[in-house]
Each structure stands twice: as C-alpha cells, then as structure tokens.
Design a protein around this motif. Structure first.
Motif, short mmCIF file in Angstrom:
data_model
loop_
_atom_site.label_atom_id
_atom_site.label_comp_id
_atom_site.label_asym_id
_atom_site.label_seq_id
_atom_site.Cartn_x
_atom_site.Cartn_y
_atom_site.Cartn_z
N THR A 11 0.83 -1.19 0.00
CA THR A 11 0.00 0.00 0.00
C THR A 11 0.87 1.24 0.00
OG1 THR A 11 -1.81 1.15 1.14
CG2 THR A 11 -0.18 0.09 2.54
N CYS A 12 0.32 2.32 -0.52
CA CYS A 12 0.97 3.63 -0.45
C CYS A 12 0.38 4.44 0.72
CB CYS A 12 0.78 4.39 -1.75
SG CYS A 12 1.58 3.60 -3.15
N GLU A 13 -0.66 3.88 1.33
CA GLU A 13 -1.32 4.57 2.44
C GLU A 13 -0.59 4.29 3.76
OE1 GLU A 13 -5.97 4.44 1.67
OE2 GLU A 13 -5.10 2.44 1.79
N GLU A 14 -0.94 5.04 4.79
CA GLU A 14 -0.47 4.73 6.13
C GLU A 14 -1.03 3.36 6.51
OE1 GLU A 14 1.54 6.44 8.28
OE2 GLU A 14 1.90 7.86 6.65
N LEU A 15 -0.28 2.56 7.24
CA LEU A 15 -0.73 1.22 7.58
C LEU A 15 -2.01 1.22 8.41
CD1 LEU A 15 2.67 -0.53 8.35
CD2 LEU A 15 1.25 -0.73 6.31
N LYS A 16 -2.15 2.19 9.32
CA LYS A 16 -3.38 2.28 10.13
C LYS A 16 -4.60 2.48 9.25
CE LYS A 16 -1.86 3.87 14.64
NZ LYS A 16 -2.01 4.94 15.64
N VAL A 39 0.81 -7.80 11.70
CA VAL A 39 1.81 -8.58 12.42
C VAL A 39 3.21 -8.40 11.85
CG1 VAL A 39 0.18 -10.32 13.25
CG2 VAL A 39 1.35 -10.68 11.08
N TYR A 40 3.31 -7.77 10.67
CA TYR A 40 4.62 -7.62 10.05
C TYR A 40 4.52 -6.59 8.93
CZ TYR A 40 8.96 -8.83 7.64
OH TYR A 40 10.21 -8.79 7.08
N SER A 41 5.55 -5.79 8.77
CA SER A 41 5.61 -4.87 7.63
C SER A 41 7.06 -4.62 7.25
CB SER A 41 4.92 -3.53 7.96
OG SER A 41 5.67 -2.82 8.92
N GLU A 42 7.26 -4.24 6.01
CA GLU A 42 8.58 -3.87 5.49
C GLU A 42 8.40 -2.57 4.72
OE1 GLU A 42 10.03 -6.96 2.90
OE2 GLU A 42 10.06 -8.45 4.48
N PRO A 43 9.21 -1.56 5.02
CA PRO A 43 9.12 -0.30 4.26
C PRO A 43 9.89 -0.38 2.94
CG PRO A 43 10.75 -0.09 5.99
CD PRO A 43 10.15 -1.48 6.13
N TYR A 44 9.33 0.24 1.91
CA TYR A 44 9.99 0.34 0.60
C TYR A 44 9.87 1.77 0.12
CZ TYR A 44 10.52 -4.64 0.52
OH TYR A 44 10.90 -5.91 0.84
#
Length: 72
Positions: A11-16, A39-44
């Motif tokens: 997503t390009c949105e904020e995770l919340k 439960v998990y995220s990776e920034p790109y």
C-alpha cells in the motif's frame, strides 16, 4: 468468523488507514473477517519494489515460511 489466514499486500497509504479499510464494511477477501491485525511490515521507497516483494512472498505458498519471517 476467524479465517486463520495471513493477508499479504502492499500500500501507499499509512498502515493504520489500510487496516481500517480492511476492517470496514466492504466486499472482497478481507471482508470475510473483522479480526485482521498487522503482524509484520517492510518499508519500501517505491511502489514497484514493494509490489515485487509482495509477489515474492505470495509465491512461497507456505504458512510455515511466513511465520519464520514474522518471528525474526
């Protein structure tokens, strides 16, 4: 309903905000359950890299491999 699934996406949105949309009233895969949690995220830095990584993780088709990634 508890699905016992991991949702994998980018997503390009904020995770919340993205999570809020998955928990809202809508149709589609994520509408089948209202207990999604991050439960998990990776920034790109760019969308194409994030999409490539999404496709890579989805190609694993292994819940065990996903759990190992999450636990690291």
């Amino acid at each position: 309903m508890k699905l016992d699934h991991y949702y994998i996406g980018h997503t390009c949105e904020e995770l919340k905000e993205r999570l809020r949309k998955h928990l809202s009233n809508h149709s589609g895969f994520t509408a089948r359950s209202k207990d999604w949690e991050l439960v998990y995220s990776e920034p790109y830095s760019d969308k194409s890299s994030a999409y490539r990584r999404e496709r890579e993780v989805k190609s694993w088709k292994s819940k065990k491999k996903l759990k190992v990634m999450i636990e690291k």
